[in-house]
Design a protein around this motif. Structure first.
Motif, short mmCIF file in Angstrom:
data_model
loop_
_atom_site.label_atom_id
_atom_site.label_comp_id
_atom_site.label_asym_id
_atom_site.label_seq_id
_atom_site.Cartn_x
_atom_site.Cartn_y
_atom_site.Cartn_z
N THR A 133 0.55 -1.49 0.19
CA THR A 133 0.15 0.02 -0.08
C THR A 133 1.08 1.48 0.11
OG1 THR A 133 -1.51 -1.25 0.81
CG2 THR A 133 -1.86 1.42 1.06
N SER A 220 -4.17 8.77 5.69
CA SER A 220 -5.03 7.33 6.07
C SER A 220 -6.02 7.64 6.80
CB SER A 220 -4.15 6.47 7.13
OG SER A 220 -4.04 7.20 8.12
N THR A 268 -5.12 1.76 -3.73
CA THR A 268 -5.46 0.89 -2.93
C THR A 268 -4.54 -0.20 -3.02
OG1 THR A 268 -7.80 1.36 -1.87
CG2 THR A 268 -7.04 -1.38 -2.66
N LEU A 307 -4.40 -4.11 19.01
CA LEU A 307 -4.31 -3.06 17.79
C LEU A 307 -5.72 -2.14 17.73
CD1 LEU A 307 -3.83 -3.02 15.32
CD2 LEU A 307 -4.85 -4.52 13.50
N GLY A 310 -4.64 1.05 19.43
CA GLY A 310 -3.91 1.27 19.15
C GLY A 310 -2.71 2.21 19.22
N1 NAP Z 1 -6.53 1.72 0.40
C1 NAP Z 1 -6.03 0.49 1.08
O1 NAP Z 1 -5.45 -0.67 0.60
C2 NAP Z 1 -5.18 0.70 2.57
C3 NAP Z 1 -4.11 -0.10 2.80
C4 NAP Z 1 -4.81 -0.52 4.24
C5 NAP Z 1 -4.93 -0.31 5.56
N2 NAP Z 1 -6.02 1.15 4.81
C6 NAP Z 1 -6.71 1.39 6.16
O2 NAP Z 1 -5.80 2.70 6.19
C7 NAP Z 1 -5.87 3.16 7.45
C8 NAP Z 1 -4.54 2.47 8.39
O3 NAP Z 1 -4.32 1.77 8.44
P1 NAP Z 1 -3.43 0.26 9.02
O4 NAP Z 1 -3.07 -0.52 9.29
O5 NAP Z 1 -2.35 1.16 8.75
O6 NAP Z 1 -3.55 1.39 10.69
P2 NAP Z 1 -2.84 1.07 11.91
O7 NAP Z 1 -1.26 0.22 12.06
O8 NAP Z 1 -4.17 -0.27 12.77
O9 NAP Z 1 -2.83 2.30 12.48
C9 NAP Z 1 -3.82 3.62 12.41
C10 NAP Z 1 -3.11 4.74 12.57
O10 NAP Z 1 -3.97 6.07 12.49
C11 NAP Z 1 -3.39 7.18 12.92
N3 NAP Z 1 -4.82 7.80 12.89
C12 NAP Z 1 -6.16 7.65 14.12
N4 NAP Z 1 -7.05 9.32 13.63
C13 NAP Z 1 -6.11 9.99 12.61
C14 NAP Z 1 -6.16 11.08 12.51
N5 NAP Z 1 -6.97 11.34 12.56
N6 NAP Z 1 -5.37 11.62 11.55
C15 NAP Z 1 -4.17 11.33 11.73
N7 NAP Z 1 -3.96 9.66 11.50
C16 NAP Z 1 -4.35 9.46 12.48
C17 NAP Z 1 -2.58 6.85 14.33
O11 NAP Z 1 -1.63 6.91 14.32
P3 NAP Z 1 -0.58 7.28 15.27
O12 NAP Z 1 -1.04 6.42 16.42
O13 NAP Z 1 0.48 8.32 15.33
O14 NAP Z 1 -1.47 8.71 16.52
C18 NAP Z 1 -3.33 5.14 13.97
O15 NAP Z 1 -1.44 4.53 14.44
C19 NAP Z 1 -7.47 2.48 7.47
O16 NAP Z 1 -8.41 3.08 7.95
C20 NAP Z 1 -7.45 0.78 7.46
O17 NAP Z 1 -7.77 0.02 6.88
C21 NAP Z 1 -6.61 1.24 3.38
#
Ligand code: NAP
Length: 321
Positions: A133, A220, A268, A307, A310
């Motif tokens: 990603t 994200s 994505t 997870l 957070g």
């Molecule tokens: N489109 C795709 O292919 C794809 C792929 C993977 C994930 N995603 C999506 O991307 C998101 C993140 O996924 P992940 O697996 O990397 O997540 P993750 O490891 O669960 O981490 C989520 C992070 O989001 C950050 N966050 C929360 N609220 C925020 C805000 N208001 N502004 C900025 N950052 C914020 C936090 O960062 P801090 O801890 O630093 O505060 C948290 O650690 C999810 O919604 C997931 O569904 C999409």
């Protein structure tokens, strides 16, 4: 084989004997050694994901052995023939097809890739979904160039941290945001130039003071804070969105967007070719993904709970014996 199985919404995963993989077509069996969690796994266990079927073995990220070859798995299937976007048949590994929270997986042979030699199984398992990603968002969508200024939001996230490592390895100046000052400090120790807390009303002003502006922003979250990215994006800059953790985007100024000639791009995961390029980039730059913590497969519920809270910095990994 042993697997962690989801039988119903908002129920804990059950570590149990489960049906061995039934192979079709060119599928082969991989003996999994490590898997990693993604936000998606958490959303599915909480019923916050479309099309959930039971029983389900979750887990998009896996590394293990195919015969005597150390492999890492492409975390999806059926992207289709258009590199610009996935087909309607595209699916992410781990529900509906059984995923990596198990001792074995049946997977198509052409989704197996050699594990980067400098990584352990656990480090390699931390890579696939987040790495893919991040790679597509930065290189295919934003067309990132060495020396550009980059902002990565929510650095505690798995994809965000991987994006940071890639941009830093390319020779970019990378800044971060986080809701946790400690995570900003950790990112600085890894080479980030600076950071701001996205909960601060004036986080964009703080970032502008540090960096001047950004050529590329990787986000994200969306939500309330997103509109402020238009205050700090450079003219002609690219903002890539791959998640919506903070919800819809209010108050986005069309005037600021068009006057700055800025682009907002969705992204994505990525293609099999991008996955291969991502692994090559990792090997070339000897990047080691950040592993926050390791749990045994049978303790998967504790890992999911962590997870959900957070607090992690990097990937939560399951060790499979
Ligand atoms: N489109 C795709 O292919 C794809 C792929 C993977 C994930 N995603 C999506 O991307 C998101 C993140 O996924 P992940 O697996 O990397 O997540 P993750 O490891 O669960 O981490 C989520 C992070 O989001 C950050 N966050 C929360 N609220 C925020 C805000 N208001 N502004 C900025 N950052 C914020 C936090 O960062 P801090 O801890 O630093 O505060 C948290 O650690 C999810 O919604 C997931 O569904 C999409």
């Amino acid at each position: 084989m042993k697997a962690l199985v989801l039988w119903g919404l908002k129920e804990p995963l059950v570590y149990q004997d489960f049906t061995d993989p039934i192979l079709a077509g060119d599928e082969v069996i991989v003996e999994l050694k490590a898997a990693a969690l993604n936000r998606r796994d958490f959303y599915i266990t909480r019923g916050m994901y479309p099309g959930i079927v039971f029983p389900a073995v979750l887990g998009s990220d896996g590394a293990g052995m195919y015969k005597d070859r150390e492999v890492v798995l492409y975390p999806a299937a059926d992207w289709g023939g258009d590199p610009a976007c996935q087909s309607s048949a595209f699916k992410i590994l781990g529900m509906p097809d059984h995923g990596c929270f198990a001792r074995q997986i049946g997977i198509r042979y052409h989704y197996l890739f050699n594990k980067p030699a400098h990584l352990t199984m656990q480090q390699a398992a931390a890579l696939p979904l987040a790495g893919l990603t991040a790679y597509r968002a930065l290189f295919t969508r934003a067309r990132l160039q060495p020396g550009e200024k980059v902002l990565v939001s929510g650095i505690g996230g798995g994809v965000a941290l991987q994006a940071f490592q890639f941009a830093h390895a390319l020779g970019c100046e990378v800044y971060v945001t986080s809701g946790d000052a400690g995570k900003i400090e950790k990112a600085k120790e890894m080479g980030a130039m600076g950071g701001a807390n996205y909960r601060d009303e004036d986080f964009a002003r703080q970032l502008k003071g540090m960096a001047g502006g950004f050529d590329v922003i990787i986000d994200s979250a969306g939500g309330e804070g997103f509109a402020k990215f238009l205050d700090v994006i450079n003219p002609g800059g690219r903002i890539v969105v791959y998640g919506g953790t903070a919800g819809k985007i209010p108050n986005l100024s069309p005037q600021r967007l068009f006057w700055k000639q800025a682009s907002i791009l969705g992204s994505t995961m990525g293609t099999v070719e991008e996955f291969k390029k991502m692994l090559d980039f990792i090997s070339e730059h000897r990047i080691v993904p950040v592993v926050d913590s390791v749990y045994k497969l049978e303790d998967g519920n504790q890992a999911i709970e962590k997870l959900g809270k957070g607090g992690q910095f990097g990937k939560i990994v399951l060790e499979i014996e």
